[in-house]
Motif scaffolding. Structure first.
Motif, PDB file in Angstrom:
ATOM      1  N   ALA A 132     -40.251  21.476  25.991  1.00 40.70           N
ATOM      2  CA  ALA A 132     -41.171  21.515  24.849  1.00 40.70           C
ATOM      3  C   ALA A 132     -42.591  21.070  25.201  1.00 40.70           C
ATOM      4  CB  ALA A 132     -40.605  20.680  23.705  1.00 40.70           C
ATOM      5  N   PRO A 133     -42.798  19.989  26.001  1.00 45.06           N
ATOM      6  CA  PRO A 133     -44.174  19.587  26.326  1.00 45.06           C
ATOM      7  C   PRO A 133     -44.932  20.619  27.159  1.00 45.06           C
ATOM      8  CG  PRO A 133     -42.628  17.786  26.733  1.00 45.06           C
ATOM      9  CD  PRO A 133     -41.813  19.016  26.507  1.00 45.06           C
ATOM     10  N   HIS A 134     -44.211  21.553  27.781  1.00 43.41           N
ATOM     11  CA  HIS A 134     -44.851  22.550  28.636  1.00 43.41           C
ATOM     12  C   HIS A 134     -45.196  23.833  27.873  1.00 43.41           C
ATOM     13  CE1 HIS A 134     -43.850  20.260  32.309  1.00 43.41           C
ATOM     14  NE2 HIS A 134     -42.715  19.969  31.682  1.00 43.41           N
ATOM     15  N   GLN A 135     -44.775  23.944  26.613  1.00 47.64           N
ATOM     16  CA  GLN A 135     -44.980  25.183  25.865  1.00 47.64           C
ATOM     17  C   GLN A 135     -46.462  25.400  25.542  1.00 47.64           C
ATOM     18  OE1 GLN A 135     -43.007  27.614  25.210  1.00 47.64           O
ATOM     19  NE2 GLN A 135     -40.912  26.837  25.333  1.00 47.64           N
ATOM     20  N   GLY A 136     -47.156  24.358  25.114  1.00 49.59           N
ATOM     21  CA  GLY A 136     -48.582  24.475  24.831  1.00 49.59           C
ATOM     22  C   GLY A 136     -48.870  25.386  23.643  1.00 49.59           C
ATOM     23  N   PRO A 137     -50.146  25.760  23.452  1.00 50.46           N
ATOM     24  CA  PRO A 137     -50.532  26.586  22.301  1.00 50.46           C
ATOM     25  C   PRO A 137     -49.887  27.967  22.286  1.00 50.46           C
ATOM     26  CG  PRO A 137     -52.460  25.567  23.332  1.00 50.46           C
ATOM     27  CD  PRO A 137     -51.303  25.346  24.257  1.00 50.46           C
ATOM     28  N   ALA A 138     -49.457  28.445  23.456  1.00 45.87           N
ATOM     29  CA  ALA A 138     -48.875  29.788  23.523  1.00 45.87           C
ATOM     30  C   ALA A 138     -47.511  29.876  22.859  1.00 45.87           C
ATOM     31  CB  ALA A 138     -48.762  30.228  24.987  1.00 45.87           C
ATOM     32  N   ILE A 139     -46.968  28.747  22.420  1.00 49.49           N
ATOM     33  CA  ILE A 139     -45.626  28.781  21.819  1.00 49.49           C
ATOM     34  C   ILE A 139     -45.582  29.634  20.564  1.00 49.49           C
ATOM     35  CG2 ILE A 139     -45.994  26.662  20.445  1.00 49.49           C
ATOM     36  CD1 ILE A 139     -43.024  26.006  20.974  1.00 49.49           C
ATOM     37  N   ALA A 140     -46.685  29.662  19.802  1.00 47.91           N
ATOM     38  CA  ALA A 140     -46.705  30.478  18.587  1.00 47.91           C
ATOM     39  C   ALA A 140     -46.542  31.958  18.928  1.00 47.91           C
ATOM     40  CB  ALA A 140     -47.997  30.245  17.816  1.00 47.91           C
ATOM     41  N   ASP A 141     -47.245  32.402  19.996  1.00 46.05           N
ATOM     42  CA  ASP A 141     -47.109  33.803  20.412  1.00 46.05           C
ATOM     43  C   ASP A 141     -45.693  34.091  20.900  1.00 46.05           C
ATOM     44  OD1 ASP A 141     -49.761  34.301  19.815  1.00 46.05           O
ATOM     45  OD2 ASP A 141     -50.455  33.859  21.859  1.00 46.05           O
ATOM     46  N   ARG A 142     -45.096  33.126  21.570  1.00 46.77           N
ATOM     47  CA  ARG A 142     -43.720  33.338  22.044  1.00 46.77           C
ATOM     48  C   ARG A 142     -42.755  33.482  20.865  1.00 46.77           C
ATOM     49  NH1 ARG A 142     -45.299  28.918  25.770  1.00 46.77           N
ATOM     50  NH2 ARG A 142     -46.048  29.968  27.662  1.00 46.77           N
ATOM     51  N   HIS A 143     -42.946  32.677  19.834  1.00 53.11           N
ATOM     52  CA  HIS A 143     -42.102  32.818  18.633  1.00 53.11           C
ATOM     53  C   HIS A 143     -42.325  34.178  17.974  1.00 53.11           C
ATOM     54  CE1 HIS A 143     -40.017  29.017  18.177  1.00 53.11           C
ATOM     55  NE2 HIS A 143     -41.126  28.337  18.444  1.00 53.11           N
ATOM     56  N   GLU A 144     -43.569  34.619  17.910  1.00 56.01           N
ATOM     57  CA  GLU A 144     -43.859  35.919  17.300  1.00 56.01           C
ATOM     58  C   GLU A 144     -43.165  37.039  18.077  1.00 56.01           C
ATOM     59  OE1 GLU A 144     -45.350  36.892  14.645  1.00 56.01           O
ATOM     60  OE2 GLU A 144     -46.568  35.201  13.949  1.00 56.01           O
ATOM     61  N   ARG A 145     -43.239  36.986  19.404  1.00 56.31           N
ATOM     62  CA  ARG A 145     -42.614  38.038  20.203  1.00 56.31           C
ATOM     63  C   ARG A 145     -41.088  37.993  20.072  1.00 56.31           C
ATOM     64  NH1 ARG A 145     -46.605  36.392  24.014  1.00 56.31           N
ATOM     65  NH2 ARG A 145     -45.033  35.294  25.265  1.00 56.31           N
ATOM     66  N   ALA A 146     -40.533  36.772  20.074  1.00 58.92           N
ATOM     67  CA  ALA A 146     -39.081  36.648  19.913  1.00 58.92           C
ATOM     68  C   ALA A 146     -38.642  37.176  18.548  1.00 58.92           C
ATOM     69  CB  ALA A 146     -38.659  35.197  20.082  1.00 58.92           C
ATOM     70  N   MET A 147     -39.420  36.837  17.525  1.00 56.03           N
ATOM     71  CA  MET A 147     -39.091  37.303  16.178  1.00 56.03           C
ATOM     72  C   MET A 147     -39.127  38.829  16.112  1.00 56.03           C
ATOM     73  SD  MET A 147     -41.136  36.448  12.659  1.00 56.03           S
ATOM     74  CE  MET A 147     -42.674  37.082  13.360  1.00 56.03           C
ATOM     75  N   ASN A 148     -40.152  39.427  16.691  1.00 51.36           N
ATOM     76  CA  ASN A 148     -40.265  40.884  16.647  1.00 51.36           C
ATOM     77  C   ASN A 148     -39.162  41.556  17.449  1.00 51.36           C
ATOM     78  OD1 ASN A 148     -42.511  40.768  15.018  1.00 51.36           O
ATOM     79  ND2 ASN A 148     -43.971  40.812  16.714  1.00 51.36           N
ATOM     80  N   MET A 149     -38.740  40.901  18.556  1.00 50.98           N
ATOM     81  CA  MET A 149     -37.631  41.440  19.327  1.00 50.98           C
ATOM     82  C   MET A 149     -36.372  41.495  18.475  1.00 50.98           C
ATOM     83  SD  MET A 149     -34.607  40.432  20.976  1.00 50.98           S
ATOM     84  CE  MET A 149     -34.816  38.705  21.385  1.00 50.98           C
ATOM     85  N   HIS A 150     -36.071  40.391  17.782  1.00 55.31           N
ATOM     86  CA  HIS A 150     -34.879  40.371  16.921  1.00 55.31           C
ATOM     87  C   HIS A 150     -35.036  41.334  15.748  1.00 55.31           C
ATOM     88  CE1 HIS A 150     -32.540  37.200  18.779  1.00 55.31           C
ATOM     89  NE2 HIS A 150     -33.632  36.478  18.928  1.00 55.31           N
ATOM     90  N   TYR A 151     -36.237  41.398  15.196  1.00 58.13           N
ATOM     91  CA  TYR A 151     -36.462  42.309  14.072  1.00 58.13           C
ATOM     92  C   TYR A 151     -36.245  43.752  14.516  1.00 58.13           C
ATOM     93  CZ  TYR A 151     -38.535  44.232   9.843  1.00 58.13           C
ATOM     94  OH  TYR A 151     -38.724  44.902   8.682  1.00 58.13           O
ATOM     95  N   SER A 152     -36.677  44.084  15.738  1.00 61.93           N
ATOM     96  CA  SER A 152     -36.448  45.432  16.257  1.00 61.93           C
ATOM     97  C   SER A 152     -34.955  45.707  16.389  1.00 61.93           C
ATOM     98  CB  SER A 152     -37.127  45.587  17.621  1.00 61.93           C
ATOM     99  OG  SER A 152     -38.532  45.463  17.513  1.00 61.93           O
ATOM    100  N   ARG A 153     -34.201  44.709  16.814  1.00 63.37           N
ATOM    101  CA  ARG A 153     -32.750  44.876  16.956  1.00 63.37           C
ATOM    102  C   ARG A 153     -32.074  45.165  15.627  1.00 63.37           C
ATOM    103  NH1 ARG A 153     -29.446  42.814  21.005  1.00 63.37           N
ATOM    104  NH2 ARG A 153     -28.202  41.831  19.359  1.00 63.37           N
ATOM    105  N   THR A 154     -32.613  44.609  14.533  1.00 64.32           N
ATOM    106  CA  THR A 154     -31.989  44.846  13.224  1.00 64.32           C
ATOM    107  C   THR A 154     -32.086  46.310  12.817  1.00 64.32           C
ATOM    108  OG1 THR A 154     -34.014  44.377  11.955  1.00 64.32           O
ATOM    109  CG2 THR A 154     -32.585  42.513  12.475  1.00 64.32           C
ATOM    110  N   HIS A 155     -32.996  47.053  13.407  1.00 63.15           N
ATOM    111  CA  HIS A 155     -33.128  48.480  13.096  1.00 63.15           C
ATOM    112  C   HIS A 155     -32.249  49.342  13.987  1.00 63.15           C
ATOM    113  CE1 HIS A 155     -36.475  48.089  10.247  1.00 63.15           C
ATOM    114  NE2 HIS A 155     -36.900  47.112  11.024  1.00 63.15           N
ATOM    115  N   GLU A 156     -31.558  48.714  14.945  1.00 59.75           N
ATOM    116  CA  GLU A 156     -30.702  49.480  15.851  1.00 59.75           C
ATOM    117  C   GLU A 156     -29.267  48.963  15.762  1.00 59.75           C
ATOM    118  OE1 GLU A 156     -32.597  49.251  19.657  1.00 59.75           O
ATOM    119  OE2 GLU A 156     -34.451  50.197  18.951  1.00 59.75           O
ATOM    120  N   ASP A 157     -28.895  48.079  16.680  1.00 58.87           N
ATOM    121  CA  ASP A 157     -27.514  47.595  16.697  1.00 58.87           C
ATOM    122  C   ASP A 157     -27.463  46.088  16.522  1.00 58.87           C
ATOM    123  OD1 ASP A 157     -28.720  46.978  19.065  1.00 58.87           O
ATOM    124  OD2 ASP A 157     -27.004  47.483  20.344  1.00 58.87           O
ATOM    125  N   GLY A 158     -28.424  45.539  15.793  1.00 56.96           N
ATOM    126  CA  GLY A 158     -28.477  44.098  15.621  1.00 56.96           C
ATOM    127  C   GLY A 158     -27.330  43.559  14.780  1.00 56.96           C
TER     128      GLY A 158
END
Length: 814
Positions: A342-368
Motif C-alpha cells: 500500500a505505501p508504494h501505490q502512490g497517487p497512481a492507485i486511483a488510475d489502477r482502481h479505474e482500470r481494474a473496475m473497467n476490466m471487470h465491467y467489460s467482463r460483465t458484458h461477456e462471460d463475467g
C-alpha cells in the motif's frame, strides 16, 4: 491421494503449508473437536492463520469430512457452492437421509432452502465451514454487515456434528460457542526449526539462518517471503542474504529486484479484490485509451509479457497461484502482501482502481460472474464514485430473482457503510426490504437503526427540503418495519408515527404527487398493524383513525391505478376496518366494509383472471361476509343464462339501435335479466326501463347514457362500471354494489338506495335529488359537486372512520 488438488479455489487461496507447525495443527484439531460449534484462529497479520486452517481442512478431508470455504468478505454464493460440492463429494457414502437432502439440492433450491440445508448438515453430518480472514467483515463494534452476522449466528447455533472454523485478526464479538487458538510470532527456537524446513534457508549455515530468523523476529510470512526470494535467485543469493539485516522490510527487499514492468504488474494485481487470470491482468494493465469502454482485448505481446511477469511474481512469493477449473493459472495477492504494498501505490492507485473496475465491467458484458459485479462496486468505493456505486449496486440487487437474493443482500450489506445518508431510499431501504423478505428481522432492524441518525443529520441541513423529507420519511418507515418484524412494537410505533406525519405533510403540500400518497398509505398500514399487534385499549381510537385514513388513501390510489396490487392493498385496509367494526358489534358497518372490499377485488379478478392472489382474496372476502350471517351478499347469484336470457344478451351485443328497437317491439313483455352475467358489455345508450336486473352482474360494463328508470337493481353488481350520464329515476338499488363506478352527471333521482355501496365511486355532478341516502356507503367519494336538492347526507356513511357505535357514519352538509 492428492488432497490439495481436490480443494476448492477458495481453500487453495489459503497460506502455504510451509508456515505451519505440527503442534499447532494438533491443537487446532483438538479445540475444533471440543466445540461446541467450532474454532476461531486469531493472530496478527502474517502469523500463519490461513495456512493452519488449510492444513486442518486437508486433515479433515482425509478423514471423510466435507469442506466448504469462503475467503474475506461474505459471499453466500461461494459458501453454498462449496456446501453443494462437499455434499456431492460424499457420493456412495450417503445415508438415506443424506440422499433425500442431496435430491433437494439438485433441484436448484432457493437461497433460503440452501441456508436451511446447510444448517441441517451442520447439525447431523461431518461438514466444516471455513470463514477465512473473517476480520474483513468486522470493525471495533462488531459485524459490518448485520445480515452476515445473523447468518453466521444461525450457522454456529446449528453446528453439532459439523463445525465452523474461522481465521481472524481480531476476536469475534462475544461468541463463546467457538474455541479460540491464538497464533503469535514464533520464538527463536521455533523460528529456527521452521526456517530449517524451508527450501533455501535449509541449505545455508546455521549462523546465517539464525540471523535471518532474528531479523524477521520470527514472523512466519516474512520468513517464507525471504525464502521464496532467495530460492528464485540462487545465483545471487549471497548478496541478497547480506541485505537481510535488522530494519530491512522483506517486501521492500523483493521489490528492489523487480523490473519496472514487473513492479507495475504487481501494484495493479495488489488492488484486485477477487482472483484473476493473466488475461484479466493484461487488460487492467493497459494504460492506452483510458476512457475506452469496454476495455480492448490485449495484444498477444502484451499478454505474453503480463503472463511472464505474473509467473515471476508468483515464483518470488508475491502472488499466490493455482490451477483454475479450465486448466489456466489463477493469481491473487493475499492481504498481507497487498497491505505491505500500500505505501508504494502512490497517487497512481486511483488510475489502477479505474482500470481494474473497467476490466471487470467489460467482463460483465461477456462471460463475467457475480464476483465481477462485486469487484466493480469495491473499486467504485475506492475512487469515491458514490453516485455510480449506488445506482449500479441497486440495479444488480434488483435484477436478482427473489429466490436468489442473498448475494444482493451481501453486496448491499458490504457497501452500505460507505454510502452517505442521502442515498438511504436508493440503497438501504432496498436492503432492509430484502432482509425482511428472507426473515432476517434482527439484521434489518440493525441496518435501519444505524441509518436513521445519519439520515436525520443529513436532512437537517439539506437545501432541497422536499427531497430531504422524503428521505427522512423513508428512513423512519423502514426503521418501523424492521422494528415491528423484530418484535419491538413500541419502538416501531414511535418511528412510524413520525413517518406518517412527514408523508401526510408532503401529501397535503403536493396533492397531485402520487408517490406521497403511496408512501403515506404504506406507513399508515404499518402503523395500523402495530396498533393491532399491541392490542391496547388506549390505542383503540388511534387504530380506528389510522385504518380509516389508510382506506381513504388506498381507495383514491385504486381509482387512479386500477391495478391488482392497488386493489389488494385497499382490500386489506377495508378488511381491517371491518374487523374493528365487528369487534365493536357494528355488524352492519362491518358487512358494508367487507362488501366494498369484495366488490373491488371481484372487479379486478374479472379483469385479471390469472392473478391467483386476487382469486384467493375474493374467496376470503366472501367467506368473511358469510361469517357475518349474510350468505346472500357473500355469494351473489352467478351467471344465469337460460334460453330467453341468452337471446336477450345476444341482442344486447348487436348494439343500442338493435336492442332499443327490439325493446320497443316487445314493450308489453317484462324484461327479466335477473342474475344475468353482463360483465364488460357495451350497454351505452340502451334502455332498461322497468327491467328486472336483481343480482345481475354488470361489473365493468359501459352504460354511458343508458336508462334504468324503474329498474330493479337490488343486489346488482355494478363495480367498475361506466355509468356516466345514466338515468336511474325511481329505480330500486337496495344493497347494490356500485363501488368504484363512474357516475359523472348521472341522474339518480329519486331512487331507493338502502344499503347500496358506492365507496370510491366517481360522482362528478351526480344528482341524488329526493333520495334517502341513509346507510349508503359513500366513503372515498368526492361529494363537493353532488346535486342534493331535497336530499340529505345525514345518516350516509361519508367519512372513512368506523363509528364507535352502530349509529351510522358522519353527517355531511346538504
Amino acid at each position: 491421494m492428492n488432497v490439495d488438488a481436490d480443494m476448492s479455489p477458495e481453500a487453495r487461496r489459503l497460506g502455504p503449508p510451509g508456515l505451519v507447525r505440527e503442534q499447532d495443527v494438533r491443537a487446532a484439531l483438538t479445540t475444533l473437536a471440543a466445540g461446541p460449534a467450532g474454532l476461531v484462529i486469531t493472530g496478527d497479520a502474517g502469523t500463519g492463520k490461513s495456512a493452519l486452517a488449510r492444513q486442518v481442512l486437508e486433515r479433515l478431508r482425509t478423514d471423510g469430512w466435507g469442506v466448504a470455504a469462503t475467503v474475506g468478505r461474505w459471499s453466500p454464493r461461494t459458501l453454498f457452492r462449496g456446501v453443494t460440492e462437499a455434499f456431492l463429494g460424499w457420493g456412495e457414502q450417503l445415508s438415506p437421509e443424506q440422499t433425500r437432502m442431496m435430491g433437494a439440492i439438485g433441484l436448484a433450491p432457493s437461497d433460503d432452502e440452501m441456508l436451511d440445508t446447510t444448517c441441517r448438515l451442520l447439525e447431523s453430518f461431518p461438514l466444516v465451514l471455513l470463514f477465512d480472514d473473517l476480520s474483513r467483515n468486522l470493525d471495533s463494534t462488531g459485524f459490518l454487515d448485520p445480515g452476515f452476522a445473523e447468518v453466521f449466528d444461525r450457522l454456529c447455533q446449528a453446528a453439532d456434528r459439523g463445525r465452523v472454523l474461522v481465521t481472524s485478526r481480531m476476536p469475534l464479538p462475544t461468541d463463546n460457542r467457538l474455541g479460540v487458538l491464538r497464533l503469535g510470532p514464533l520464538d527463536f527456537g521455533s523460528g529456527a526449526v521452521l526456517a530449517a524446513g524451508l527450501p533455501f534457508l535449509s541449505t545455508v549455515d546455521p549462523v546465517t539462518r539464525e540471523r535471518v530468523v532474528r531479523t524477521t523476529a520470527g514472523h512466519q510470512r516474512s520468513l517464507l517471503l525471504i525464502d521464496d526470494w532467495l530460492s528464485a535467485n540462487p545465483g545471487g543469493a549471497g548478496a541478497r542474504l547480506a541485505a537481510v539485516t535488522p530494519g530491512a522490510a522483506p517486501v521492500d527487499l523483493v521489490l528492489a529486484d523487480l523490473t519496472a514492468a514487473q513492479r507495475e504488474t504487481l501494484l495493479q494485481a495488489a488492488i484486485a479484490t477477487v482472483p484473476f487470470t493473466a488475461y484479466d491482468l493484461a487488460v487492467a494493465c493497459d494504460t492506452s485509451e483510458p476512457d475506452r469502454r469496454p476495455r480492448p482485448k490485449p495484444e498477444r505481446k502484451a499478454l505474453q509479457s503480463t503472463q511472464a511477469a505474473a509467473d515471476r511474481l508468483a515464483e518470488l512469493g508475491l502472488l499466490s497461484a493455482w490451477e483454475g477449473w479450465d486448466g489456466g493459472t489463477v493469481y491473487f495477492a493475499d492481504r498481507w502482501i497487498a497491505e505491505a504494498l500500500a505505501p508504494h501505490q502512490g497517487p497512481a492507485i486511483a488510475d489502477r482502481h479505474e482500470r481494474a473496475m473497467n476490466m471487470h465491467y467489460s467482463r460483465t458484458h461477456e462471460d463475467g460472474t457475480f464476483d465481477d459485479y462485486v469487484a466493480v462496486c469495491r473499486h467504485l468505493i475506492a475512487v469515491q464514485g458514490i453516485d455510480d456505486l449506488t445506482s449500479f449496486a441497486r440495479a444488480i440487487a434488483e435484477s436478482l430473482e427473489t429466490d436468489h437474493e442473498y448475494a444482493g443482500m451481501a453486496l448491499l450489506g458490504e457497501i452500505a457503510p460507505h454510502v452517505p445518508a442521502a442515498y438511504h431510499s436508493l440503497l438501504r431501504e432496498h436492503l432492509i426490504a430484502m432482509l425482511l423478505r428472507h426473515d432476517f428481522p434482527r439484521a434489518a432492524r440493525e441496518v435501519a437503526e444505524r441509518s436513521l441518525p445519519a439520515v436525520k443529520e443529513w436532512a437537517a441541513t439539506h437545501p432541497q427540503r422536499d427531497e430531504a423529507r422524503f428521505c427522512l420519511g423513508a428512513a423512519h418507515d423502514s426503521c418501523g418495519q424492521a422494528r415491528f418484524a423484530d418484535g419491538h412494537l413500541v419502538e416501531a410505533e414511535a418511528v412510524l408515527t413520525v413517518a406518517v406525519d412527514i408523508y401526510r405533510e408532503l401529501a397535503a403540500e403536493h396533492p397531485t404527487f402520487m408517490e406521497a400518497d403511496q408512501r403515506l398509505a404504506g406507513s399508515l398500514q404499518r402503523l395500523g398493524e402495530v396498533y393491532r399487534a399491541l392490542d391496547l385499549p388506549e390505542h383503540k381510537d388511534k387504530e380506528y383513525e389510522t385504518w380509516s385514513e389508510c382506506s381513504m388513501i388506498r381507495t383514491r390510489l385504486f381509482q387512479a391505478l386500477m391495478s391488482p396490487e392497488a386493489a389488494l392493498e385497499a382490500a386489506l385496509a377495508f378488511q381491517r376496518l371491518a374487523g374493528l367494526a365487528e369487534r365493536d358489534d357494528d355488524r352492519d358497518n362491518a358487512r358494508r366494509l367487507l362488501g366494498t372490499r369484495l366488490t373491488m377485488v371481484e372487479a379486478m379478478a374479472e379483469m385479471y383472471p390469472d392473478e391467483e392472489e386476487l382469486t384467493a382474496e375474493v374467496a376470503a372476502a366472501r367467506q368473511e361476509i358469510s361469517a357475518l350471517d349474510d350468505p346472500g351478499r357473500a355469494e351473489r347469484p352467478g351467471a344465469v343464462a337460460d334460453g330467453a336470457t341468452a337471446e336477450v344478451i345476444g341482442i344486447l351485443k348487436q348494439g343500442p339501435h338493435a336492442f332499443n328497437q327490439w325493446r320497443a317491439d316487445h314493450a308489453e313483455e317484462d324484461l327479466d335479466l335477473s342474475g344475468a352475467d353482463l360483465r364488460g358489455l357495451n350497454l351505452d345508450q340502451m334502455v332498461f326501463a322497468g327491467a328486472d336486473l336483481t343480482g345481475a352482474n354488470l361489473s365493468r360494463v359501459s352504460a354511458r347514457g343508458a336508462i334504468f328508470s324503474g329498474a330493479d337493481l337490488t343486489e346488482a353488481g355494478l363495480a367498475g362500471a361506466d355509468l356516466t350520464r345514466a338515468g336511474f329515476g325511481y329505480s330500486e338499488m337496495v344493497d347494490a354494489a356500485i363501488a368504484f363506478t363512474r357516475l359523472g352527471s348521472a341522474m339518480i333521482q329519486p331512487a331507493t338506495l338502502t344499503g347500496a355501496v358506492l365507496a370510491g365511486a366517481r360522482l362528478d355532478h351526480t344528482s341524488f335529488r329526493e333520495c334517502d341516502l341513509t346507510g349508503v356507503d359513500l366513503r372515498g367519494c368526492d361529494l363537493n359537486t353532488l346535486d342534493l336538492k331535497r336530499s340529505s347526507l345525514d345518516g350516509a356513511i361519508t367519512g372513512t372512520a368506523v363509528p364507535a357505535s352502530g349509529d351510522g357514519g358522519a353527517a355531511a352538509d346538504e
